[in-house]
Enzyme design. Structure first.
Site, short mmCIF file in Angstrom:
data_model
loop_
_atom_site.label_atom_id
_atom_site.label_comp_id
_atom_site.label_asym_id
_atom_site.label_seq_id
_atom_site.Cartn_x
_atom_site.Cartn_y
_atom_site.Cartn_z
N GLU A 47 0.86 -1.19 0.00
CA GLU A 47 0.00 0.00 0.00
C GLU A 47 0.88 1.23 0.00
O GLU A 47 1.89 1.29 0.72
CB GLU A 47 -0.91 0.02 1.22
CG GLU A 47 -1.76 1.29 1.34
CD GLU A 47 -2.64 1.32 2.59
OE1 GLU A 47 -2.89 2.41 3.12
OE2 GLU A 47 -3.07 0.23 3.03
N GLU A 103 -2.38 11.62 3.16
CA GLU A 103 -3.51 11.48 4.07
C GLU A 103 -3.62 12.76 4.88
O GLU A 103 -2.61 13.44 5.13
CB GLU A 103 -3.31 10.29 5.01
CG GLU A 103 -3.23 8.95 4.31
CD GLU A 103 -2.89 7.82 5.27
OE1 GLU A 103 -3.72 6.90 5.43
OE2 GLU A 103 -1.80 7.86 5.86
#
Length: 540
Positions: free
Chosen positions: A339, A344
């Protein structure tokens, strides 16, 4: 008398630090005469048992670690090395999966030592590189540009030292009793031809500008995007304690006024599994997957404590129920698929943005992360960028780098990033969502994916009189120059711009094995201190 001392000094300097030729092909053309083994068996005249791929030579060196704790092979040089002049060693190596025991990482180390010391290893420097089993591969150890390990922390950088006169090669580490048989060939020592080895990603291969008619709201381009709605945790909920439903409605994701909106809303919604939640949002999967390149996303974050937007990637091979690629490519669970969180943002830490990597070596609360504080993350657009090549990943915002991921030894645990990844955009709602939250959107102005292009290779042919033959080529491509150009790096690209092979030319001629290439058209880039050139190759 003064001139005499100067001449004596120069004579001694030349003899102590002369850069002798160091090479060995184990077929009688080598200059290394002092091969020895420590805690292992050694045969410098062994019939090549794997005459395939890039190495079809008849004779190789066999290195047989029979369980010695500190097994290695080594040779001494006729004079001290000056790594400020020549700094790179290269070997070919083959290790069969049937010829190893234990669970050591598959790797090879090259160590430099001073054989005049009672304990030659005490001031050694070392470079460790990963290897792949069951194939011949070329491994380079560049003491100018690669990461190195000094056994003595007080030692100077390798390129500033001239006390090395011993070279050691060690397979699968030391201080273990595991068995290893390795085959080594074409040992050489030369000046690094490191010429900005980071690729230039200048060819746009995929994008969405999210344009549309002003004042008109439209749905996403379904040839590019899939709206993922099925919860990944038993059909009930998503990871991270998220409390929203993701829907495929235009209420939660749409294009208007030139941007994509992913709208998180407070509303009661029951999904197809008859599960009711009080918040909705959207999670988009790209119908495009790629390996290596530059991703640029111009975006604006949502507002509100409890909002958790992300622009990220997952391995195309993930076995995630409900994901776009799961049915056609799903073979590997998270986190082994890899990932990559490009960015974010958390509403309870306004204006702090973070990038992170999740893989078998560290996942969940990963340590592979870095971030920065920016201004107006939720009121202004910023460009979030990932540059991803075969060696590292670099994360930045508006051109300012905040994290580089580059494990020194790459393996399946920490680097599953040599396979295709796809993009995901989403806005999650966390349990700490503020009571007064009603709705907020992440806006994306554009997303663009760039890869290397052969068009970026210089077409200014100032390497004089380069000849390639035969062309079309079956197995061996010969490259000749009419004059010595020094160290030259060759890179072969596919017609789509993907780098498929690298090699170095140390003199005016080189035979390059291209038997592993598929039939088709390729481009060869040659780069040296004296210029660059590019050439078309046809592989039969």
């Amino acid at each position: 008398m003064k001139n005499f001392y100067i001449l004596v000094f120069l004579f001694l300097s030349i003899n102590v630090f002369a850069q002798q030729i160091i090479q060995d092909d184990f077929e009688g053309n080598g200059t290394i005469t002092t091969w020895a083994g420590d805690d292992c068996d050694l045969n410098t005249n062994y019939a090549n048992p794997f005459k395939i791929g890039i190495n079809t030579s008849s004779t190789v060196l066999q290195y047989d670690d029979t369980g010695g704790s500190y097994a290695n092979i080594r040779f001494d040089t006729s004079s001290n090395l000056d790594l400020s002049i020549k700094n790179t060693f290269s070997i070919k190596i083959y290790v069969s999966s049937s010829d190893i025991t234990g669970n050591q990482e598959n790797k090879v180390s090259l160590k430099l030592q001073n054989n005049t010391l009672a304990e030659p290893w005490s001031t050694q420097t070392e470079i460790i590189k990963p290897i792949v089993l069951n194939t011949w591969q070329t491994v380079e150890f560049d003491f100018k540009n690669d990461g190195y390990i000094n056994l003595n922390a007080g030692s100077a950088t390798p390129v500033s030292r001239t006390d090395f006169n011993r070279v050691l090669i060690q397979v699968n580490g030391e201080n273990n009793k595991d068995l290893v048989t390795a085959y080594i060939d074409d040992v050489s020592y030369y000046e690094s031809t490191y010429i900005n080895q980071d690729p230039v990603f200048d060819r746009l291969v995929w994008s969405d500008e999210f344009d549309g008619q002003p004042g008109v709201t439209v749905d996403l381009d379904d040839s590019k995007w899939f709206k993922q709605t099925y919860p990944i945790q038993g059909g009930q909920s998503w990871a991270n304690g998220e409390i929203q439903h993701y829907t495929d409605r235009m209420d939660n994701s749409y294009i208007s006024n030139g941007t994509l909106k992913i709208l998180a809303k407070k509303e009661t919604y029951t999904n197809n599994n008859n599960v009711t939640k009080n918040y909705t949002s959207a999670r988009l999967n790209s119908k495009y997957a790629f390996t290596y390149g530059k991703v640029e996303i111009r975006a604006k974050m949502p507002f509100g404590v409890g909002t958790f937007p992300a622009l990220w990637m997952l391995g195309q091979n993930i076995t995630e129920t409900g994901g776009y690629w799961a049915t056609s490519h799903g073979t590997t669970p998270w986190p082994d698929c890899g990932e990559v969180d490009i960015i974010e943002h958390w509403g309870d830490n306004q204006d702090f943005v973070q990038s992170a990597l999740h893989n078998r070596s560290s996942f969940g609360g990963t340590v592979n992360k870095g971030g920065q504080r920016i201004t107006n993350a939720s009121t202004e657009f910023h460009v979030y960028t990932l540059e991803w090549n075969e060696d590292k990943m670099i994360f930045s915002v508006d051109g300012k780098v905040h994290y580089t991921y580059n494990p020194s030894i790459k393996n399946i645990q920490n680097w599953p990033y040599n396979a295709p990844q796809y993009l995901l955009f989403n806005v999650a709602i966390l349990p700490n969502i503020t009571a007064g939250f009603t709705e907020s959107a992440m806006e994306v102005d554009y997303v663009r994916v760039y890869q290397e292009s052969t068009a970026s290779v210089s077409e200014n042919d100032n390497l004089l009189d380069v000849s390639l033959f035969p062309n079309p080529v079956n197995n061996d491509l010969n490259i000749r120059f009419s004059s010595d150009l020094g160290n030259t790096k060759g890179t072969i690209y596919s017609i789509t711009g993907q780098k498929v092979q690298e090699f170095y030319l140390e003199n005016s001629a080189k035979k390059v094995d291209v038997s592993n290439l598929s039939k088709g058209v390729y481009f060869l880039r040659l780069a040296s201190d004296k210029g660059n050139s590019s050439h078309k190759i046809i592989k039969n």
